[in-house]
Design a protein around this motif. Structure first.
Motif, PDB file in Angstrom:
ATOM      1  N   ASP A   1       0.810  -1.221   0.000  1.00 37.09           N
ATOM      2  CA  ASP A   1       0.000   0.000   0.000  1.00 37.09           C
ATOM      3  C   ASP A   1       0.841   1.267   0.000  1.00 37.09           C
ATOM      4  OD1 ASP A   1      -2.182  -1.621   0.107  1.00 37.09           O
ATOM      5  OD2 ASP A   1      -2.461  -1.447   2.268  1.00 37.09           O
ATOM      6  N   GLY A   2       2.089   1.165   0.487  1.00 31.23           N
ATOM      7  CA  GLY A   2       2.893   2.371   0.631  1.00 31.23           C
ATOM      8  C   GLY A   2       2.467   3.178   1.850  1.00 31.23           C
ATOM      9  N   PHE A   3       3.156   4.262   2.138  1.00 26.70           N
ATOM     10  CA  PHE A   3       2.828   5.087   3.300  1.00 26.70           C
ATOM     11  C   PHE A   3       3.395   6.479   3.117  1.00 26.70           C
ATOM     12  CE2 PHE A   3       6.889   3.133   4.153  1.00 26.70           C
ATOM     13  CZ  PHE A   3       7.647   4.131   4.746  1.00 26.70           C
ATOM     14  N   ASN A   4       2.881   7.404   3.948  1.00 23.17           N
ATOM     15  CA  ASN A   4       3.361   8.796   3.938  1.00 23.17           C
ATOM     16  C   ASN A   4       4.627   8.869   4.776  1.00 23.17           C
ATOM     17  OD1 ASN A   4       3.809  11.538   4.339  1.00 23.17           O
ATOM     18  ND2 ASN A   4       1.621  12.014   4.179  1.00 23.17           N
ATOM     19  N   ILE A   5       5.761   9.031   4.109  1.00 20.38           N
ATOM     20  CA  ILE A   5       7.058   8.980   4.793  1.00 20.38           C
ATOM     21  C   ILE A   5       7.174  10.082   5.840  1.00 20.38           C
ATOM     22  CG2 ILE A   5       9.548   9.208   4.465  1.00 20.38           C
ATOM     23  CD1 ILE A   5       9.149   7.941   1.700  1.00 20.38           C
ATOM     24  N   SER A   6       6.674  11.295   5.510  1.00 16.47           N
ATOM     25  CA  SER A   6       6.816  12.419   6.440  1.00 16.47           C
ATOM     26  C   SER A   6       6.047  12.201   7.739  1.00 16.47           C
ATOM     27  CB  SER A   6       6.329  13.702   5.768  1.00 16.47           C
ATOM     28  OG  SER A   6       4.961  13.592   5.446  1.00 16.47           O
ATOM     29  N   LYS A   7       4.947  11.408   7.674  1.00 13.58           N
ATOM     30  CA  LYS A   7       4.146  11.162   8.863  1.00 13.58           C
ATOM     31  C   LYS A   7       4.582   9.907   9.612  1.00 13.58           C
ATOM     32  CE  LYS A   7      -0.048  13.447   7.197  1.00 13.58           C
ATOM     33  NZ  LYS A   7      -1.472  13.278   6.890  1.00 13.58           N
ATOM     34  N   SER A   8       5.444   9.084   9.014  1.00 19.91           N
ATOM     35  CA  SER A   8       5.799   7.798   9.597  1.00 19.91           C
ATOM     36  C   SER A   8       7.238   7.731  10.060  1.00 19.91           C
ATOM     37  CB  SER A   8       5.523   6.678   8.576  1.00 19.91           C
ATOM     38  OG  SER A   8       4.191   6.689   8.176  1.00 19.91           O
ATOM     39  N   LYS A   9       7.935   8.882  10.039  1.00 19.77           N
ATOM     40  CA  LYS A   9       9.354   8.869  10.428  1.00 19.77           C
ATOM     41  C   LYS A   9       9.550   8.460  11.880  1.00 19.77           C
ATOM     42  CE  LYS A   9      11.165  12.172   7.061  1.00 19.77           C
ATOM     43  NZ  LYS A   9      11.798  13.482   6.858  1.00 19.77           N
ATOM     44  N   LYS A  10       8.511   8.633  12.730  1.00 20.72           N
ATOM     45  CA  LYS A  10       8.650   8.304  14.144  1.00 20.72           C
ATOM     46  C   LYS A  10       8.216   6.879  14.447  1.00 20.72           C
ATOM     47  CE  LYS A  10       8.006  13.101  15.620  1.00 20.72           C
ATOM     48  NZ  LYS A  10       7.228  14.021  16.458  1.00 20.72           N
ATOM     49  N   GLY A  11       7.896   6.071  13.426  1.00 23.13           N
ATOM     50  CA  GLY A  11       7.497   4.693  13.648  1.00 23.13           C
ATOM     51  C   GLY A  11       8.651   3.860  14.180  1.00 23.13           C
ATOM     52  N   ILE A  12       8.318   2.834  14.975  1.00 26.36           N
ATOM     53  CA  ILE A  12       9.349   2.004  15.603  1.00 26.36           C
ATOM     54  C   ILE A  12      10.176   1.274  14.552  1.00 26.36           C
ATOM     55  CG2 ILE A  12       9.706   0.014  17.098  1.00 26.36           C
ATOM     56  CD1 ILE A  12       7.251   0.907  18.672  1.00 26.36           C
ATOM     57  N   GLY A  13       9.491   0.734  13.500  1.00 24.56           N
ATOM     58  CA  GLY A  13      10.205  -0.017  12.465  1.00 24.56           C
ATOM     59  C   GLY A  13      11.276   0.811  11.791  1.00 24.56           C
ATOM     60  N   ILE A  14      10.924   2.031  11.375  1.00 29.24           N
ATOM     61  CA  ILE A  14      11.887   2.910  10.701  1.00 29.24           C
ATOM     62  C   ILE A  14      12.991   3.329  11.675  1.00 29.24           C
ATOM     63  CG2 ILE A  14      12.162   5.171   9.619  1.00 29.24           C
ATOM     64  CD1 ILE A  14       9.488   4.834   8.324  1.00 29.24           C
ATOM     65  N   LYS A  15      12.622   3.591  12.936  1.00 31.46           N
ATOM     66  CA  LYS A  15      13.644   3.954  13.920  1.00 31.46           C
ATOM     67  C   LYS A  15      14.669   2.838  14.095  1.00 31.46           C
ATOM     68  CE  LYS A  15      11.435   7.330  16.977  1.00 31.46           C
ATOM     69  NZ  LYS A  15      10.948   7.574  18.350  1.00 31.46           N
ATOM     70  N   ASN A  16      14.179   1.582  14.168  1.00 29.67           N
ATOM     71  CA  ASN A  16      15.092   0.448  14.356  1.00 29.67           C
ATOM     72  C   ASN A  16      16.070   0.321  13.196  1.00 29.67           C
ATOM     73  OD1 ASN A  16      13.964  -0.200  16.782  1.00 29.67           O
ATOM     74  ND2 ASN A  16      12.620  -1.793  15.977  1.00 29.67           N
ATOM     75  N   ILE A  17      15.536   0.457  11.975  1.00 27.64           N
ATOM     76  CA  ILE A  17      16.399   0.334  10.793  1.00 27.64           C
ATOM     77  C   ILE A  17      17.439   1.450  10.784  1.00 27.64           C
ATOM     78  CG2 ILE A  17      16.421   0.494   8.267  1.00 27.64           C
ATOM     79  CD1 ILE A  17      13.718  -0.950   8.282  1.00 27.64           C
TER      80      ILE A  17
END
Length: 673
Positions: free
Chosen positions: A626-642
């Motif tokens: 589906d994709g996602f809005n990168i600017s709104k998801s920067k604080k997600g745990i998954g992206i933080k871990n990576i």
């Protein structure tokens, strides 16, 4: 034709006081009075009006709120701020309908009608005036009925619904004839009779038109300040006489207006050049041959209108001057004023005078230019005729559609109960469906956690197995080196030592030669020892099979997540030279990404590749989810871990994603070979 008649524009204001209870409202009353004090500036009145509305809302009495909001809306009407005037009127309408206040509903509809009326939005104005009229007829308010019918008549006249305008005006006159003959009511009577005179003229009923203008003139005599109404009526009567070809009476009336110029010139400086032009043109069509005098009159009228910079008066004078020069066969002068008329008529949308200008231009121009003006005249004439035909039943359709809407609203109110019952049933059904879906999602999440736990166990076992292989390989290598040292190097070293001992006490060239040979042998043994030492310092086993471990991870997790996968890697990377910390983080990044894809992406396919470009390890993970809005998801745990893992190995992470177009994760890590 219309522009030669003086029409009194209807600009009425409705002021209505609403009663309210006495609950310590002295301040409210004071603020409201100040907001209606015309000795104050408009800005000051607006300030007090806003304060009165705020206070009424604090008190919480609906009648006070309606009254304050209406007073403030009338201030905005004075300021010609139609947006705020309309906004407050709509708020009053909603509140009045909510509390079933018929008088306030009627007033709100009337205000909305005025808002559109002043903005020349005639269809909407007619709609709201018609709605308001029905309420005022119900409560038998004659004053407002007369006013609304007057406004409707004016709209119908502008829209060329002359029969409808005539009917509305006659109804309004009947009402005003029953009311006290004060200046306010008399001004409406004058205006209505004036409109009826204009309509009768357009319908070709000259005598009827004169009757209405005579009545209007007599009404102006009753008014305390009816002088200006009277001179407008005289001008309109003169125009009717000219159309009737009674030029003598027309010239007499126009001359009487010219003679009293000083009485009205300050009040309306545009009136004199209009009368002067009408007088000159009437002499022209009446056949008078004092062309020098007529030309002088036209020149004076045009000069005044040009100085006043009034486009309507200038337009009327210029077309008459053009016709005068055309009759005199002075084509250049006629063309000059015809072009002025043509331009002004276009700018002011004065279609009737535009037709006259096109006709004159078609006569003045020869060849294709003349044909072009003639064709434009025909097209405009046909267009106006088409509009006139279409508009005749427009207001009847608006009333019919309004009645249909009200009928539909009644049916909707009856159906509302059934709709609420059905909606309630649907809501209950949806609630149970929601519980079922949430339970399934919870079960799916539990299964995912179980699969994730098993995958972590498998990863741990793989790491243990890898460590066992490393330890086993190291032990085997130590045995090999020990054996090689014992059986090879030590044996050769012992033999060489014994041989050198035997030559300790020998001299001569032969002994020196033999000792040199054994020294060379010692150098060879030294090189062998250095090679063994180098092999001991190389931990080549620790990097073996890393891509196999990653392949196994991808295969197991994509199977667990029911994803299709494609894994591509290069053999250019010597993983035994890559630090274990880097390999573990690459492993975890792939694991984390697969988990995120399963949880959030709703993907069907994932592609993973590992390449070496310019001494940089490039890891690419692509899904079709589906994709996602990168600017709104920067604080997600998954992206933080990576990001955290990439920073540990001094790499860089990029995320590219668009709605319904999947996601790309691009990881770059320095490679030191």
């Amino acid at each position: 034709m219309r522009n030669k008649l003086v029409i009194n524009t209807l600009i009425p204001l409705l002021f209505m006081q609403l009663g309210f209870s006495q609950v310590d409202q002295n301040r409210f009353t004071d603020l409201k009075q100040k907001s209606k004090d015309y000795r104050l500036t408009s800005i000051e009145r607006e300030k007090y009006g806003k304060q009165a509305l705020e206070l009424a809302q604090e008190i919480g009495t609906d009648s006070l709120v309606l009254s304050a909001r209406k007073t403030l809306s009338l201030i905005y009407l004075d300021q010609e701020n139609y947006d705020l005037y309309t906004h407050l009127s709509r708020q009053n309408l909603a509140k009045a309908e909510q509390i079933s206040d018929t008088l306030s509903v009627a007033s709100a509809y009337l205000n909305l009608g005025q808002s559109h009326y002043f903005q020349y939005q005639n269809d909407s104005a007619y709609y709201y005036f018609s709605k308001s009229l029905k309420f005022y007829q119900t409560i038998k308010n004659a004053n407002q009925q007369g006013f609304i019918l007057s406004a409707i008549s004016d709209i119908q006249n502008v829209e060329q619904d002359y029969i409808g305008s005539e009917e509305s005006a006659i109804q309004a006159i009947r009402i005003y004839e029953t009311l006290p003959r004060n200046d306010y009511n008399l001004s409406h009577l004058w205006s209505l009779n004036n409109v009826l005179g204009i309509i009768s003229l357009k319908l070709g009923a000259f005598d009827k038109s004169l009757e209405y203008h005579d009545i209007a003139e007599s009404v102006s005599d009753e008014m305390s300040n009816g002088f200006y109404n009277k001179i407008f009526s005289i001008n309109n009567k003169a125009f009717v006489y000219r159309e009737k070809e009674n030029y003598k009476e027309a010239l007499k009336l126009y001359k009487s207006l010219i003679d009293i110029r000083e009485d009205y010139d300050e009040y309306d400086p545009t009136f004199y050049p209009l009368v002067l032009d009408n007088y000159a043109y009437t002499r022209l069509v009446a056949g008078y041959d004092d062309y020098g005098n007529i030309q002088a009159l036209f020149n004076e009228a045009f000069s005044i209108s040009n100085r006043l910079n009034d486009p309507i008066i200038k337009l009327q004078v210029s077309i008459d001057v053009s016709k005068f020069y055309l009759q005199q066969k002075q084509q250049d002068s006629s063309l000059k004023y015809a072009n002025i008329s043509y331009k002004l008529a276009k700018e002011t949308s004065s279609n009737e005078i535009l037709l006259d200008a096109l006709k004159v231009l078609s006569e003045l121009k020869e060849g294709e230019d003349g044909k072009a003006y003639l064709n434009e005249h025909i097209k405009l004439s046909d267009s106006l005729l088409h509009v006139e035909r279409n508009v005749r039943n427009k207001f009847a359709r608006i009333e019919f559609e309004t009645d249909k809407i009200e009928e539909a609203n009644e049916k909707m109110s009856q159906q509302l109960i059934w709709l609420l019952v059905i909606s309630g049933g649907l809501l209950i059904t949806l609630f149970f469906l929601y519980i079922i879906v949430k339970q399934r999602e919870k079960n799916k999440e539990l299964k995912f956690e179980k699969d994730q736990q098993k995958a972590n166990e498998d990863i741990y076992n793989l790491m243990l197995l890898q460590q066992d292989k490393v330890d086993e390989a190291r032990a085997s290598e130590k045995k090999r080196i020990s054996k090689e040292l014992h059986d090879g190097i030590l044996g050769r070293l012992f033999g060489t030592r014994l041989s050198l001992d035997s030559f300790n006490f020998s001299e001569g060239k032969d002994a020196i030669s033999k000792r040199a040979t054994y020294i060379t042998e010692l150098k060879v043994i030294e090189d062998d020892i250095r090679k063994v030492s180098h092999d001991l310092s190389t931990d080549f086993v620790s990097g073996s099979g890393f891509m196999d471990i990653v392949s196994e991870l991808i295969e197991k997790q994509t199977n667990a997540y029911q994803l299709q996968s494609h894994f591509d890697f290069t053999d250019d990377i010597h993983w035994e030279m890559v630090p274990n910390k880097t390999k573990i983080n690459i492993y975890r990044i792939i694991q984390e990404s697969l988990q995120n894809i399963y949880k959030h992406a709703n993907a069907k396919m994932v592609k993973i590749s590992v390449e070496l470009k310019n001494s940089v390890i490039c890891l690419l993970i692509v899904d079709d989810g589906d994709g996602f809005n990168i600017s709104k998801s920067k604080k997600g745990i998954g992206i933080k871990n990576i990001n955290s893992r990439v920073e540990e190995v001094k790499g860089n992470a990029q995320f590219r994603s668009e709605a319904n177009k999947g996601t790309e994760v691009i990881i770059t890590i320095p490679y030191k070979n």
